[in-house]
Structure formats: structure tokens, C-alpha cells
Write an enzyme that holds these catalytic residues in place. Structure first.
Site, PDB file in Angstrom:
ATOM      1  N   GLY A  33       0.836  -1.214   0.000  1.00  0.00           N
ATOM      2  CA  GLY A  33       0.000   0.000   0.000  1.00  0.00           C
ATOM      3  C   GLY A  33       0.860   1.248   0.000  1.00  0.00           C
ATOM      4  N   LEU A  35       1.709   3.562  -2.153  1.00  0.00           N
ATOM      5  CA  LEU A  35       1.492   4.831  -2.858  1.00  0.00           C
ATOM      6  C   LEU A  35       0.504   5.739  -2.133  1.00  0.00           C
ATOM      7  CD1 LEU A  35       1.653   4.214  -6.692  1.00  0.00           C
ATOM      8  CD2 LEU A  35       3.445   4.621  -5.028  1.00  0.00           C
ATOM      9  N   GLN A  37      -0.594   8.067   1.515  1.00  0.00           N
ATOM     10  CA  GLN A  37      -0.009   9.243   2.178  1.00  0.00           C
ATOM     11  C   GLN A  37       1.308   8.905   2.880  1.00  0.00           C
ATOM     12  OE1 GLN A  37      -2.169  10.784   5.550  1.00  0.00           O
ATOM     13  NE2 GLN A  37      -0.616  12.359   5.858  1.00  0.00           N
ATOM     14  N   ASP A  77      -0.655  -7.061  -4.879  1.00  0.00           N
ATOM     15  CA  ASP A  77      -2.038  -7.018  -4.396  1.00  0.00           C
ATOM     16  C   ASP A  77      -2.087  -7.863  -3.128  1.00  0.00           C
ATOM     17  OD1 ASP A  77      -4.708  -7.246  -3.873  1.00  0.00           O
ATOM     18  OD2 ASP A  77      -5.281  -7.874  -5.899  1.00  0.00           O
ATOM     19  N   ILE A  78      -2.446  -7.256  -2.007  1.00  0.00           N
ATOM     20  CA  ILE A  78      -2.390  -8.006  -0.743  1.00  0.00           C
ATOM     21  C   ILE A  78      -3.467  -9.087  -0.666  1.00  0.00           C
ATOM     22  CG2 ILE A  78      -1.228  -6.263   0.659  1.00  0.00           C
ATOM     23  CD1 ILE A  78      -4.284  -5.804   1.733  1.00  0.00           C
ATOM     24  N   TYR A 166     -13.301   0.458   9.763  1.00  0.00           N
ATOM     25  CA  TYR A 166     -11.854   0.716   9.824  1.00  0.00           C
ATOM     26  C   TYR A 166     -11.329   0.357  11.221  1.00  0.00           C
ATOM     27  CZ  TYR A 166      -7.565   3.632   9.771  1.00  0.00           C
ATOM     28  OH  TYR A 166      -6.284   4.102   9.848  1.00  0.00           O
ATOM     29  N   LYS A 170      -8.893  -2.722  12.496  1.00  0.00           N
ATOM     30  CA  LYS A 170      -7.596  -2.459  13.144  1.00  0.00           C
ATOM     31  C   LYS A 170      -7.495  -3.179  14.490  1.00  0.00           C
ATOM     32  CE  LYS A 170      -5.478   0.161  10.129  1.00  0.00           C
ATOM     33  NZ  LYS A 170      -4.214  -0.210   9.490  1.00  0.00           N
TER      34      LYS A 170
END
Ligand code: NAD
Length: 345
Positions: A33, A35, A37, A77-78, A166, A170
């Protein structure tokens, strides 16, 4: 206690001499991931430390020429376990930094995709890390807490019960990582980051206003905030976030009493941030129009307690609110001008 402290300071001292003191060769690092922030900045930071060829950036997006020329970049691709296995074997990966995720606001817009990327993706990378004995870093977030959590301050261990997919994903990642550590000895490491502030475009989180405000004010002179003026949230500049990640990854396993730590640098409200910005940009206007992100922010920590990270591996933030405002004005201005736009300030 004094003896423990002195052992810890010797270990930290050894660590500060760099990788060569604790390992023969620098680690080969894969960032998933990459690309988003955090990924691009993270690759720059770690390449400066471990060498350009030792840090492989990956994502499912086509990179810009600049990113492609910066260092190794590959498709990963995870959700494709075999593909990940091939990468780890072909590139002889030692450490995995798992950034792929759908963030809080975006996750609420597409729950099935968030479940796939954040939960199934986590199953893949943790199994991969176990099979190939990788050191694995997975970031968590203040979003891993919910309305039943103490909010000021929020300690390392407390009630979590988040209300976003989300946050749920997590908490799942934190628990799975701790479980794999205890059951299989996996070297799982996780930091719960607050809102991370950098000049790069954010990925759709609830703390993004603290980035968008700089872009909008410098380009247009005003900003409409989607949170109420008194919404207090923990935050950190990307420099501190990457230093925390790097110091934590290098910390010897023996000094870690946990596998999941809170880290933070400061807490502020939109009003407090804009008051500091006015000192540099006296003309700008801010208006408030709260949307669905307000409800998410109201269930998150206001002040994050990172005393366990400070105690165990000597974590200490360096960038305070005034420095953050100065850095952001300078860095965002440079980005706007480099992209061919005009700044009103
Ligand atoms: P981001 O949304 O900017 O980037 C996430 C990246 O994941 C994107 O580039 C996307 O293309 C990639 N991705 C999506 N599906 C994928 C798939 N199937 N395979 C591979 N990659 C895929 O996120 P960010 O802000 O860079 O955050 C990185 C990590 O740090 C995330 O796990 C996030 O939860 C965590 N974190 C970020 C912040 C923050 O403020 N930015 C705060 C706390 C935690």
C-alpha cells in the site's frame, strides 16, 4: 528498576549505532500500500537509512515517473497470497511494512471492500510473515477506540469497541498480531498512530482536515471544515511518525513489553490550528459545516497516552504545533507551485 533502566539504555545505545551493530546486513524491506499518504515518504526515509535497493515500494496503482525513478517499485495485491509469496522469495524480504488499507471515511462508504482489504488482506500478510519468519509492522490508529473508551487521556490498554469498519479491522489486526506473537513467536509490531500530517494528499481519514486546510487556504484563502471548531483529536507530523516507526522497528525484542503501542505528539482542535495559522496567514477565513465525519471524531480519543512507548523504547516526539504549522506552510506551498498552481498567500 535502576538496573533495568541501565540495561535498557545500553540496548538503546547499541541500537543507535545503526543496523550494522545489531545485524550483519541491512534488512530487505517490502512496503505494501506504498502509494498512499505514508508509503512514499516512508520509502524515502528508510532508503536513506538502509540503502535505495533494500526498500521495495509496492501497491496496485501505477506509479508516477518520479516514484518509479526513486527506487524499486513493484505490483503487489495483498489479496493475492501466492503473488505475495513470490515477492518475498524473489526479493529475499526480511521486514514487511503493511500499509494497505481503506481508511475511516472511505471504509464507511464501501464496507465489503474494507472487509476484504483490511481484514482478508491482514490474514494474508500475517500468514506470509509467519511462513517466512518476517518482522512485520502494521499501523493501527486512534480509530481503534470507540465511544466507550476513555477519551482524555486514552491509555494503551483500555476498552476499545470502535464503531467504524476501519476501527474494527484495526482491532482485529492488533489482536491477531498479538496472538501470532504469543502462539508462533512472530515478530509482530504495531503502533497506533494519531492523525498523521504531511503535505501529501490524505487517503480519506477523519483527521484529514488538518492537511486539507493548508492546501485550501494557500490556494484559495479560505477553508470549510467538516468538523466542529472544538473537536479535539491527537495528531503528529509525518517526520515524527516515520521516526517512531523506524525506532520501534529497530528496538530489540527484549525491551518491548507490548506488541501494540500508542504514539502521539500533540492534540488540537480546528479552532486552535487555525489560530496558529493566522499568525502566518493573517487574511484567511475558516467556516464550519460538520458532516458524517463529526460522529466518527466524537467517538475517538482526544488525548492519547503514549507513556508506555516513552518508557519501553524511549519514544519522544520532536515536532510541536508551532513547528508543524511552519513546516506545513512551507511544504504545501512548494507542492502547489511544483504542480503549476498559484498560491494566494
Ligand atoms: P492511504 O489510504 O493513503 O494508502 C493506502 C494504500 O493502500 C493506497 O495506496 C491503496 O492503493 C493501497 N491498497 C488498497 N487496496 C490494496 C490492495 N488490494 N493491495 C495492495 N494495496 C492496496 O493510507 P495512508 O494514509 O498512507 O495510511 C497507511 C497506513 O497507516 C494505513 O494502514 C492506515 O490505517 C495507517 N494509519 C494512517 C494514518 C494517517 O493519518 N494517514 C493514521 C493512523 C494509521
Amino acid at each position: 528498576m535502576a538496573l533495568l533502566r541501565s540495561i535498557r539504555s545500553v540496548v538503546v545505545g547499541v541500537r543507535n549505532y545503526g543496523v550494522s551493530a545489531v545485524q550483519k546486513a541491512p534488512p530487505k524491506i517490502l512496503i505494501t500500500g506504498g502509494l498512499g499518504q505514508l508509503g512514499v515518504e516512508c520509502a524515502k526515509y528508510l532508503r536513506a537509512k538502509y540503502g535505495r535497493e533494500n526498500v521495495i515500494l509496492s501497491d496496485i496503482i501505477k506509479p508516477s515517473t518520479e516514484i518509479f525513478n526513486d527506487g524499486p517499485y513493484i505490483f503487489a495485491d495483498i489479496l493475492d497470497f501466492k503473488g505475495l509469496q513470490k515477492i518475498v522469495v524473489d526479493h529475499r524480504v526480511d521486514w514487511l511494512i503493511h500499509f494497505s488499507a481503506l481508511l475511516s471515511a472511505i471504509g464507511e462508504q464501501n464496507v465489503p471492500l474494507a472487509v476484504r482489504v483490511n481484514i482478508e488482506g491482514m490474514h494474508n500478510v500475517i500468514e506470509l510473515a509467519k511462513q517466512y519468519s518476517l518482522r512485520i509492522f502494521v499501523p493501527s490508529t486512534i480509530g481503534a477506540f470507540g465511544p466507550d473508551s476513555p477519551r482524555n487521556p486514552t491509555p494503551n490498554i483500555t476498552v476499545q469497541r470502535p464503531r467504524t469498519i476501519y476501527g474494527v479491522s484495526k482491532v482485529h489486526a492488533e489482536l491477531l498480531g498479538e496472538y501470532y506473537h504469543h502462539k508462533f513467536g512472530l515478530d509482530f509490531r504495531c503502533l497506533r498512530f494519531p492523525g498523521v500530517i504531511s503535505s501529501d494528499p490524505p487517503g480519506g481519514g477523519t483527521t484529514d482536515y488538518a492537511i486539507a486546510i493548508f492546501h485550501e487556504v494557500l490556494r484559495k484563502g479560505h477553508y470549510q471544515c467538516y468538523l466542529k471548531p472544538d473537536t479535539r483529536l491527537p495528531m503528529m507530523h509525518v517526520r515524527d511518525a516515520l521516526r517512531a516507526l523506524s525506532e520501534f522497528l529497530e528496538a530489540p525484542s527484549e525491551i518491548l513489553t507490548r506488541r501494540v503501542y500508542n504514539v502521539t505528539a500533540m492534540s488540537f482542535t480546528p479552532e486552535e490550528l487555525s489560530d496558529r495559522m493566522v499568525k502566518h496567514l493573517p487574511e484567511f477565513k475558516i467556516t464550519y459545516r460538520p458532516d458524517s465525519r463529526q460522529e466518527i471524531a466524537d467517538s475517538w480519543p482526544q488525548v492519547f497516552d503514549d507513556s508506555e512507548a516513552q518508557r519501553d523504547w524511549s519514544w519522544k516526539p520532536r515536532v510541536d504545533l508551532d513547528t508543524l504549522v511552519e513546516l506545513m506552510i512551507r511544504e504545501v506551498k512548494e507542492k502547489i507551485l511544483a504542480n503549476g498552481y498559484h498560491c494566494v498567500h
